[in-house]
Design a protein around this motif. Structure first.
Motif, PDB file in Angstrom:
ATOM      1  N   VAL A 166      56.635  54.323  40.162  1.00  0.00           N
ATOM      2  CA  VAL A 166      57.165  53.166  41.660  1.00  0.00           C
ATOM      3  C   VAL A 166      58.096  53.209  42.379  1.00  0.00           C
ATOM      4  CG1 VAL A 166      57.602  50.475  41.571  1.00  0.00           C
ATOM      5  CG2 VAL A 166      56.865  51.453  39.503  1.00  0.00           C
ATOM      6  N   VAL A 167      58.913  54.000  42.805  1.00  0.00           N
ATOM      7  CA  VAL A 167      59.602  53.384  43.598  1.00  0.00           C
ATOM      8  C   VAL A 167      59.562  55.085  44.792  1.00  0.00           C
ATOM      9  CG1 VAL A 167      62.273  55.056  44.527  1.00  0.00           C
ATOM     10  CG2 VAL A 167      62.071  53.806  42.617  1.00  0.00           C
ATOM     11  N   VAL A 168      58.964  56.362  43.793  1.00  0.00           N
ATOM     12  CA  VAL A 168      57.967  57.125  44.959  1.00  0.00           C
ATOM     13  C   VAL A 168      57.074  56.906  45.569  1.00  0.00           C
ATOM     14  CG1 VAL A 168      56.574  59.712  44.596  1.00  0.00           C
ATOM     15  CG2 VAL A 168      59.078  58.697  43.062  1.00  0.00           C
ATOM     16  N   GLY A 169      56.068  55.878  44.580  1.00  0.00           N
ATOM     17  CA  GLY A 169      54.328  55.100  45.210  1.00  0.00           C
ATOM     18  C   GLY A 169      55.524  54.755  46.790  1.00  0.00           C
ATOM     19  N   ILE A 170      56.379  53.470  46.548  1.00  0.00           N
ATOM     20  CA  ILE A 170      56.496  52.832  47.911  1.00  0.00           C
ATOM     21  C   ILE A 170      57.028  53.651  48.868  1.00  0.00           C
ATOM     22  CG2 ILE A 170      58.405  51.424  48.769  1.00  0.00           C
ATOM     23  CD1 ILE A 170      58.247  49.680  45.747  1.00  0.00           C
ATOM     24  N   ALA A 171      57.157  54.410  48.390  1.00  0.00           N
ATOM     25  CA  ALA A 171      57.810  55.473  49.884  1.00  0.00           C
ATOM     26  C   ALA A 171      56.854  56.109  49.896  1.00  0.00           C
ATOM     27  CB  ALA A 171      59.212  56.530  49.105  1.00  0.00           C
ATOM     28  N   ALA A 172      55.810  57.001  49.115  1.00  0.00           N
ATOM     29  CA  ALA A 172      54.881  57.352  49.899  1.00  0.00           C
ATOM     30  C   ALA A 172      54.068  56.703  50.911  1.00  0.00           C
ATOM     31  CB  ALA A 172      54.049  57.277  48.246  1.00  0.00           C
ATOM     32  N   ARG A 173      54.079  55.544  50.653  1.00  0.00           N
ATOM     33  CA  ARG A 173      53.366  54.459  51.311  1.00  0.00           C
ATOM     34  C   ARG A 173      53.670  54.343  52.816  1.00  0.00           C
ATOM     35  NH1 ARG A 173      52.235  52.344  46.441  1.00  0.00           N
ATOM     36  NH2 ARG A 173      53.970  49.942  47.070  1.00  0.00           N
ATOM     37  N   ARG A 174      55.169  54.759  52.656  1.00  0.00           N
ATOM     38  CA  ARG A 174      55.791  53.653  53.829  1.00  0.00           C
ATOM     39  C   ARG A 174      56.119  55.085  54.850  1.00  0.00           C
ATOM     40  NH1 ARG A 174      58.819  51.412  57.515  1.00  0.00           N
ATOM     41  NH2 ARG A 174      60.563  51.851  58.434  1.00  0.00           N
ATOM     42  N   MET A 175      55.915  56.293  53.891  1.00  0.00           N
ATOM     43  CA  MET A 175      55.666  58.017  54.836  1.00  0.00           C
ATOM     44  C   MET A 175      54.527  57.984  55.655  1.00  0.00           C
ATOM     45  SD  MET A 175      58.744  59.439  54.371  1.00  0.00           S
ATOM     46  CE  MET A 175      58.566  61.163  55.114  1.00  0.00           C
ATOM     47  N   ARG A 176      52.937  57.551  55.033  1.00  0.00           N
ATOM     48  CA  ARG A 176      51.531  58.168  55.494  1.00  0.00           C
ATOM     49  C   ARG A 176      51.955  57.565  56.943  1.00  0.00           C
ATOM     50  NH1 ARG A 176      46.531  57.966  52.196  1.00  0.00           N
ATOM     51  NH2 ARG A 176      45.418  59.522  54.025  1.00  0.00           N
ATOM     52  N   GLY A 177      52.727  56.326  56.766  1.00  0.00           N
ATOM     53  CA  GLY A 177      52.668  55.483  57.662  1.00  0.00           C
ATOM     54  C   GLY A 177      53.174  55.902  58.849  1.00  0.00           C
ATOM     55  N   LEU A 178      54.261  56.579  58.513  1.00  0.00           N
ATOM     56  CA  LEU A 178      55.720  57.137  58.941  1.00  0.00           C
ATOM     57  C   LEU A 178      54.936  58.091  60.110  1.00  0.00           C
ATOM     58  CD1 LEU A 178      58.737  55.715  58.059  1.00  0.00           C
ATOM     59  CD2 LEU A 178      58.116  54.918  59.877  1.00  0.00           C
ATOM     60  N   SER A 179      54.637  58.813  59.256  1.00  0.00           N
ATOM     61  CA  SER A 179      53.478  59.814  59.665  1.00  0.00           C
ATOM     62  C   SER A 179      53.085  60.294  61.055  1.00  0.00           C
ATOM     63  CB  SER A 179      53.107  61.065  58.193  1.00  0.00           C
ATOM     64  OG  SER A 179      54.017  60.803  57.993  1.00  0.00           O
ATOM     65  N   ARG A 180      51.872  59.285  60.702  1.00  0.00           N
ATOM     66  CA  ARG A 180      50.930  58.721  61.834  1.00  0.00           C
ATOM     67  C   ARG A 180      51.870  58.721  62.878  1.00  0.00           C
ATOM     68  NH1 ARG A 180      48.567  55.287  57.779  1.00  0.00           N
ATOM     69  NH2 ARG A 180      46.364  56.349  57.337  1.00  0.00           N
ATOM     70  N   HIS A 181      52.919  57.538  63.273  1.00  0.00           N
ATOM     71  CA  HIS A 181      53.124  57.082  64.469  1.00  0.00           C
ATOM     72  C   HIS A 181      53.945  58.639  65.249  1.00  0.00           C
ATOM     73  CE1 HIS A 181      53.803  52.908  62.336  1.00  0.00           C
ATOM     74  NE2 HIS A 181      52.542  53.244  62.982  1.00  0.00           N
ATOM     75  N   VAL A 182      54.502  58.968  64.200  1.00  0.00           N
ATOM     76  CA  VAL A 182      54.884  60.558  64.364  1.00  0.00           C
ATOM     77  C   VAL A 182      54.161  61.388  65.214  1.00  0.00           C
ATOM     78  CG1 VAL A 182      56.539  62.574  64.165  1.00  0.00           C
ATOM     79  CG2 VAL A 182      56.994  60.631  63.182  1.00  0.00           C
ATOM     80  N   GLN A 183      52.921  61.709  64.428  1.00  0.00           N
ATOM     81  CA  GLN A 183      51.782  62.530  65.510  1.00  0.00           C
ATOM     82  C   GLN A 183      51.206  62.023  66.563  1.00  0.00           C
ATOM     83  OE1 GLN A 183      49.338  62.617  61.570  1.00  0.00           O
ATOM     84  NE2 GLN A 183      50.573  63.791  60.583  1.00  0.00           N
ATOM     85  N   GLN A 184      51.049  60.727  67.057  1.00  0.00           N
ATOM     86  CA  GLN A 184      51.146  60.089  68.178  1.00  0.00           C
ATOM     87  C   GLN A 184      51.974  60.617  68.783  1.00  0.00           C
ATOM     88  OE1 GLN A 184      49.490  55.894  67.484  1.00  0.00           O
ATOM     89  NE2 GLN A 184      49.073  55.494  69.436  1.00  0.00           N
TER      90      GLN A 184
END
Length: 595
Positions: A176-194
């Motif tokens: 559960v902890v990893v799943g919550i973190a994963a969703r946030r990491m993906r959104g942040l990764s998009r912002h970093v790449q942009q």
């Protein structure tokens, strides 16, 4: 473009890995060996303690050799695993980057107008590298640490299955902890790449336009703009770091809690009696050894999410529809007769028309000049011939065949183009003249084209002649020299249709006269579209089309249009009065100085 979920994106990405399955299999075997050595270390500890406790000191030689053996095997496994997966990773980056670049070369002009060059360069460099995190690095950790956890877990089950089952309690919570973190990491990764694309764009514009930046005092403004986008990138990266830095200790504390509880229960007198001292110490050691691989397994989630976000941005480009090329008709050399029939065009579906219901016939070998104020549609009309854009309404015919019927390659083989903004590539002058499909042209042909375009005049003064390097986009040459090279390139192509878009705009008066003579010879027997603001350069055109607001409002030769006294005549008189006024003003100034 269709939307893909995370699993679809990941499976698509793994197709690039699939091509190199032998090397991948070698890495799997290597990491399996590495994991086995970890379990062997716990087993060795059990044997060592039991030997000491029982007084079997004669086993010391075997135990000492076992240490060397375990570390040797671990070294072999580490080498095979790392090398095999690195081999796959670099090929994944290489192939993905090639696919992306190859597709960029096929995308329509509209795509380049809607996306900055900095953003596209970031995809080719930064984003593709990020993809390896999901494609290979995450697999490396998953395989290596996964095998390690399985080996240690199996050994612990063998020693005491009751205590080992405690690890299964914390599993769902960790998920559960990893799943919550994963969703946030993906959104942040998009912002970093942009944000990386924004940094590339900002830097690229300032570097390319350094002269304009300095002469207009924009150094501080451009620096501030760069600092702003770089600061945005820093904040996004730090958000990722915080997310990962919070997730990892939380998981570690959960694992530590299980190990602590296990230690407490394992020291129960009844349980201790079931295991030897060596087994007890080995059990606790194996449980402690599991902490690191479990932590590493939780960290691959962020790596995968960064890779998936990067993959989405790359596949978004790859999935973009390329230029429409459904034609099948080909001709070795066209005659060059053109027909524009009820032609209209606008860049956006609901935008203002750039061209509006244009109809005109152009005979083979005819020279047509397009004149009119900026924004009247001259360059757009010429740009429809090589199908950089397709007409919104109406049709264009070449030798009686619709342009849509030609293959794009064959159609563009019939056209030579000289733009106002000359594009040169980092190579020699000769390589820029014999560019692309003309690379196999003989040296003699290149020299003839250079002579015709008056390139030889300035090349003779260069130490390496035609083999002189021009620098990035010809920065080592003057504007006039670059334009002459572009004209030589068009001459060498010897295409039946020639488009000259302000081809002499960057030339001085003397060079322009020489080039005009060369162009008149080149235009013989070719259908030529000349776009010019200097009306003196098109007086000999067979026909002049005067455009305004996307329509042809006048047409005829130079004399006819002057006699008509319309828009063209007024433009010509205006330019003629400006050119004659210059020497008069100069003469007055000279007289004043003499006084």
């Amino acid at each position: 473009m269709k939307t893909e979920n995370s699993m679809q994106v990941y499976l698509r990405l793994l197709k690039y890995v699939k091509k190199y399955w032998p090397a991948f299999l070698v890495s799997v075997v290597g990491f399996a060996i590495y994991a086995a050595s970890q379990t062997a270390s716990a087993k060795w500890l059990e044997a060592f303690i039991d030997a000491v406790e029982s007084g079997q000191l004669d086993q010391r030689a075997m135990l000492a050799l076992a240490v060397l053996g375990i570390f040797f095997i671990r070294g072999v496994g580490t080498f095979l695993g790392n090398y095999g997966l690195s081999y796959v990773a670099r090929y994944v980056v290489h192939n993905l980057r090639i696919d992306l670049f190859r597709h960029l070369m096929l995308l329509p002009s509209s795509y380049y107008h809607q996306n900055s060059s900095g953003e596209l360069l970031a995809k080719l460099t930064y984003n593709v590298e990020q993809v390896t995190g999901a494609a290979t690095n995450a697999l490396k950790i998953a395989i290596r640490e996964g095998f390690t956890v399985i080996g240690l877990f199996g050994y612990m089950l063998y020693l005491n299955w009751k205590l080992t089952l405690l690890f299964l309690v914390v599993g769902p919570v960790v998920g559960v902890v990893v799943g919550i973190a994963a969703r946030r990491m993906r959104g942040l990764s998009r912002h970093v790449q942009q944000s990386v694309g924004d940094i590339t764009s900002s830097a690229s514009e300032a570097i390319k336009g350094f002269q304009v930046v300095r002469i207009f005092g924009a150094t501080r403004a451009e620096t501030d703009r760069f600092i702003k986008v770089s600061q945005h990138n820093r904040r996004q990266v730090m958000k990722m770091v915080v997310t990962q830095s919070v997730t990892t200790p939380m998981v570690q504390m959960m694992v530590a809690g299980v190990i602590a509880l296990m230690t407490f229960l394992a020291m129960d007198p009844d349980l201790i009696r079931e295991m030897s001292t060596g087994q007890f110490i080995a059990f606790i050691s194996a449980a402690a050894l599991m902490a690191k691989p479990v932590r590493s397994l939780t960290e691959i989630s962020s790596m995968i999410q960064q890779g998936l976000a990067a993959s989405e941005s790359v596949f978004e480009v790859v999935d973009t529809e390329p230029e429409k090329d459904i034609g099948t008709y080909e001709v070795e050399r066209a005659d060059g007769a053109l027909t524009f029939k009820n032609l209209s065009f606008n860049y956006e579906a609901d935008g203002k028309p750039i061209l509006n219901n244009i109809s005109v016939d152009i005979k083979s070998g005819e020279t047509i000049a397009l004149v009119g104020k900026s924004g009247s549609g001259k360059s757009t009309l010429a740009g429809l011939l090589p199908r950089f854009y397709d007409a919104t309404e109406g049709e264009i015919f070449l030798d009686g065949h619709n342009l849509q019927d030609y293959t794009l390659e064959n159609l563009r083989n019939q056209i030579a183009l000289v733009n106002q903004q000359v594009i040169l590539f980092n190579g020699t002058i000769a390589e820029n003249i014999a560019y692309g499909g003309m690379a196999d042209c003989s040296r003699e042909m290149i020299e003839v084209a250079a002579e015709a375009a008056h390139v030889t005049e300035f090349v003779q003064q260069l130490p390496d002649g035609l083999d002189t390097l021009v620098g990035e986009n010809g920065m080592l040459l003057s504007g006039g020299q670059r334009q002459r090279i572009a004209i030589a390139r068009a001459i060498l192509k010897d295409a039946p249709i020639l488009i000259l878009d302000e081809a002499t705009s960057a030339l001085d008066t003397e060079s322009e006269r020489h080039i005009q003579d060369a162009l008149e010879n080149v235009m013989q027997g070719r259908t030529t579209l000349v776009i010019a603001h200097r009306l003196s350069t098109i007086e000999n055109a067979d026909r002049i089309l005067v455009m305004d607001s996307g329509q042809i409002i006048e047409q005829g030769n130079h004399s006819e249009l002057l006699q008509r006294g319309g828009v063209y005549a007024n433009l010509y008189k205006l330019q003629f009065s400006e050119t004659t006024a210059e020497p008069v003003a100069s003469q007055s100034t000279d007289q004043e100085q003499n006084l």
